[in-house]
Design an enzyme around this catalytic site. Sequence first.
Site, PDB file in Angstrom:
ATOM      1  N   VAL A 263       0.841  -1.194   0.000  1.00  0.00           N
ATOM      2  CA  VAL A 263       0.000   0.000   0.000  1.00  0.00           C
ATOM      3  C   VAL A 263       0.878   1.245   0.000  1.00  0.00           C
ATOM      4  O   VAL A 263       1.876   1.304   0.719  1.00  0.00           O
ATOM      5  CB  VAL A 263      -0.892   0.034   1.270  1.00  0.00           C
ATOM      6  CG1 VAL A 263      -1.771   1.271   1.281  1.00  0.00           C
ATOM      7  CG2 VAL A 263      -1.713  -1.225   1.379  1.00  0.00           C
ATOM      8  N   CYS A 264       0.516   2.228  -0.812  1.00  0.00           N
ATOM      9  CA  CYS A 264       1.120   3.556  -0.747  1.00  0.00           C
ATOM     10  C   CYS A 264      -0.019   4.569  -0.870  1.00  0.00           C
ATOM     11  O   CYS A 264      -1.176   4.196  -0.722  1.00  0.00           O
ATOM     12  CB  CYS A 264       2.195   3.739  -1.814  1.00  0.00           C
ATOM     13  SG  CYS A 264       1.562   3.836  -3.484  1.00  0.00           S
ATOM     14  N   GLN A 265       0.291   5.818  -1.151  1.00  0.00           N
ATOM     15  CA  GLN A 265      -0.765   6.823  -1.178  1.00  0.00           C
ATOM     16  C   GLN A 265      -1.637   6.715  -2.428  1.00  0.00           C
ATOM     17  O   GLN A 265      -2.848   6.740  -2.337  1.00  0.00           O
ATOM     18  CB  GLN A 265      -0.161   8.230  -1.076  1.00  0.00           C
ATOM     19  CG  GLN A 265      -1.191   9.319  -0.874  1.00  0.00           C
ATOM     20  CD  GLN A 265      -1.989   9.151   0.413  1.00  0.00           C
ATOM     21  OE1 GLN A 265      -1.461   8.757   1.446  1.00  0.00           O
ATOM     22  NE2 GLN A 265      -3.275   9.441   0.356  1.00  0.00           N
TER      23      GLN A 265
ATOM     24  N   LEU B  19      -3.972   4.219  -0.773  1.00  0.00           N
ATOM     25  CA  LEU B  19      -4.815   4.587   0.365  1.00  0.00           C
ATOM     26  C   LEU B  19      -5.896   5.590  -0.043  1.00  0.00           C
ATOM     27  O   LEU B  19      -6.990   5.587   0.523  1.00  0.00           O
ATOM     28  CB  LEU B  19      -3.959   5.151   1.501  1.00  0.00           C
ATOM     29  CG  LEU B  19      -4.700   5.395   2.808  1.00  0.00           C
ATOM     30  CD1 LEU B  19      -5.122   4.071   3.430  1.00  0.00           C
ATOM     31  CD2 LEU B  19      -3.854   6.181   3.778  1.00  0.00           C
TER      32      LEU B  19
ATOM     33  N   GLY C   5      -0.577   4.519  -5.384  1.00  0.00           N
ATOM     34  CA  GLY C   5      -0.294   3.315  -6.160  1.00  0.00           C
ATOM     35  C   GLY C   5       1.022   3.314  -6.914  1.00  0.00           C
ATOM     36  O   GLY C   5       1.431   2.281  -7.430  1.00  0.00           O
TER      37      GLY C   5
END
Length: 135
Positions: A94-96, A123, A98
């Site tokens: 997961v990142c902010q 996220l 993608g």
Amino acid sequence: MKFIFDPINLFILTVVVISGGALLWPLIMGRGRKASPFEVTQMINRGKTVLVDVRETAEFAAGHLREARHIALGELDKRIGELDKSKDKTVVVVCQNGARSAQAVAKLQKAGFADVLSLDGGLAAWQAAGLPVAK
């Protein structure tokens, strides 16, 4: 050969080749597997899923998926050994938005993790879907 070199047919052939290339581009780039927020929710509910958040510490502190392990992308190469016990599980990165998770997926696959995917949209997509985050 006259058919191919006719100006109108040449134009149509060019359009077909360019549009076909545009359709194949995502497959050629191979950014790894992705899963929607709802697919990730189903995987979490089934168990055997490890969540890895590769955002920076301040971003993680502002809100993250419950039970996500925080390993910033810049530290992933040094700390990848912490995930060795999870090689038999599905790893969801997961990142902010993608972008960083795609890089992390490539690193994890190179390290021998077979079932790795990224949260499509990161996220931001998770929150847009109305799913909960922990702080």
